[in-house]
Design a protein around this motif. Structure first.
Motif, PDB file in Angstrom:
ATOM      1  N   PHE A  43       0.841  -1.195   0.000  1.00  0.00           N
ATOM      2  CA  PHE A  43       0.000   0.000   0.000  1.00  0.00           C
ATOM      3  C   PHE A  43       0.878   1.248   0.000  1.00  0.00           C
ATOM      4  O   PHE A  43       2.013   1.227   0.480  1.00  0.00           O
ATOM      5  CB  PHE A  43      -0.919   0.011   1.226  1.00  0.00           C
ATOM      6  N   SER A  44       0.336   2.362  -0.497  1.00  0.00           N
ATOM      7  CA  SER A  44       1.110   3.603  -0.540  1.00  0.00           C
ATOM      8  C   SER A  44       1.285   4.209   0.849  1.00  0.00           C
ATOM      9  O   SER A  44       2.222   4.975   1.074  1.00  0.00           O
ATOM     10  CB  SER A  44       0.457   4.610  -1.489  1.00  0.00           C
ATOM     11  N   GLU A  45       0.375   3.867   1.775  1.00  0.00           N
ATOM     12  CA  GLU A  45       0.491   4.265   3.186  1.00  0.00           C
ATOM     13  C   GLU A  45       0.061   3.090   4.041  1.00  0.00           C
ATOM     14  O   GLU A  45      -0.748   2.272   3.617  1.00  0.00           O
ATOM     15  CB  GLU A  45      -0.441   5.445   3.512  1.00  0.00           C
ATOM     16  N   ARG A  46       0.563   3.052   5.255  1.00  0.00           N
ATOM     17  CA  ARG A  46       0.173   2.000   6.195  1.00  0.00           C
ATOM     18  C   ARG A  46      -1.222   2.318   6.753  1.00  0.00           C
ATOM     19  O   ARG A  46      -1.498   3.458   7.135  1.00  0.00           O
ATOM     20  CB  ARG A  46       1.185   1.935   7.330  1.00  0.00           C
ATOM     21  N   TYR A  47      -2.075   1.314   6.780  1.00  0.00           N
ATOM     22  CA  TYR A  47      -3.406   1.460   7.380  1.00  0.00           C
ATOM     23  C   TYR A  47      -3.302   1.287   8.893  1.00  0.00           C
ATOM     24  O   TYR A  47      -2.371   0.652   9.393  1.00  0.00           O
ATOM     25  CB  TYR A  47      -4.383   0.427   6.809  1.00  0.00           C
ATOM     26  N   LEU A  48      -4.255   1.842   9.614  1.00  0.00           N
ATOM     27  CA  LEU A  48      -4.306   1.734  11.073  1.00  0.00           C
ATOM     28  C   LEU A  48      -4.625   0.300  11.502  1.00  0.00           C
ATOM     29  O   LEU A  48      -4.117  -0.195  12.498  1.00  0.00           O
ATOM     30  CB  LEU A  48      -5.356   2.706  11.614  1.00  0.00           C
ATOM     31  N   SER A  49      -5.485  -0.370  10.743  1.00  0.00           N
ATOM     32  CA  SER A  49      -5.828  -1.771  10.971  1.00  0.00           C
ATOM     33  C   SER A  49      -5.942  -2.443   9.596  1.00  0.00           C
ATOM     34  O   SER A  49      -5.864  -1.772   8.572  1.00  0.00           O
ATOM     35  CB  SER A  49      -7.141  -1.883  11.747  1.00  0.00           C
ATOM     36  N   THR A  50      -6.130  -3.735   9.589  1.00  0.00           N
ATOM     37  CA  THR A  50      -6.205  -4.477   8.330  1.00  0.00           C
ATOM     38  C   THR A  50      -7.367  -3.962   7.474  1.00  0.00           C
ATOM     39  O   THR A  50      -8.516  -3.997   7.907  1.00  0.00           O
ATOM     40  CB  THR A  50      -6.390  -5.980   8.604  1.00  0.00           C
ATOM     41  N   PRO A  51      -7.076  -3.486   6.261  1.00  0.00           N
ATOM     42  CA  PRO A  51      -8.142  -2.963   5.395  1.00  0.00           C
ATOM     43  C   PRO A  51      -8.902  -4.090   4.694  1.00  0.00           C
ATOM     44  O   PRO A  51      -8.476  -5.240   4.689  1.00  0.00           O
ATOM     45  CB  PRO A  51      -7.367  -2.127   4.372  1.00  0.00           C
ATOM     46  N   THR A  52     -10.009  -3.733   4.086  1.00  0.00           N
ATOM     47  CA  THR A  52     -10.740  -4.641   3.215  1.00  0.00           C
ATOM     48  C   THR A  52     -10.174  -4.471   1.807  1.00  0.00           C
ATOM     49  O   THR A  52     -10.026  -3.346   1.332  1.00  0.00           O
ATOM     50  CB  THR A  52     -12.241  -4.299   3.229  1.00  0.00           C
ATOM     51  N   VAL A  53      -9.846  -5.577   1.154  1.00  0.00           N
ATOM     52  CA  VAL A  53      -9.260  -5.535  -0.184  1.00  0.00           C
ATOM     53  C   VAL A  53     -10.205  -6.219  -1.172  1.00  0.00           C
ATOM     54  O   VAL A  53     -10.694  -7.316  -0.913  1.00  0.00           O
ATOM     55  CB  VAL A  53      -7.881  -6.229  -0.214  1.00  0.00           C
TER      56      VAL A  53
END
Length: 116
Positions: A43-53
């Motif tokens: 990802f271009s930035e780190r998410y705070l928690s696991t995202p939905t893909v």
């Protein structure tokens, strides 16, 4: 259902050519049986928690002389990225595949204070 609490919602996306096996006689084009290709997507930035893909095939170039069998999945999803996986089986001949992806999740908000 995933509930998002952050004040910043992040949506990242891309479109990746996963392979082009017709050019060099690769196993997706010439092989038979269970076959798999995977690519790590960051990802271009780190998410705070696991995202939905979400994944979708945006281009498929397959031999019309065989049954078309395909499975596309996002595996090992983390806050930093995921594995894009394409599988086929039997006598399916796949020349090339391009997969579009979209990740949706919480991003850290610099304006939010942690008072805990």
């Amino acid at each position: 259902m995933k509930k998002l609490r952050a004040s910043i919602l992040g949506i990242d996306s891309g479109d990746e050519i996963l392979f082009e096996d017709f050019e060099d006689g690769g196993e997706m084009w010439t092989g038979r049986g269970q076959r798999e290709r995977r690519r790590r997507i960051k990802f271009s930035e780190r998410y705070l928690s696991t995202p939905t893909v979400h994944l979708s095939i945006s281009l498929w170039d397959m031999d019309a002389g065989t049954v078309l069998r395909a499975d596309v999945a996002a595996e090992t999803v983390t806050e930093k990225g995921f594995d894009m996986v394409f599988r086929t089986w039997g006598d399916t001949r796949v020349a090339r595949i391009r997969v579009a992806w979209m990740a949706v999740g919480e991003l850290e908000d610099a304006d939010t204070w942690d008072v805990g």
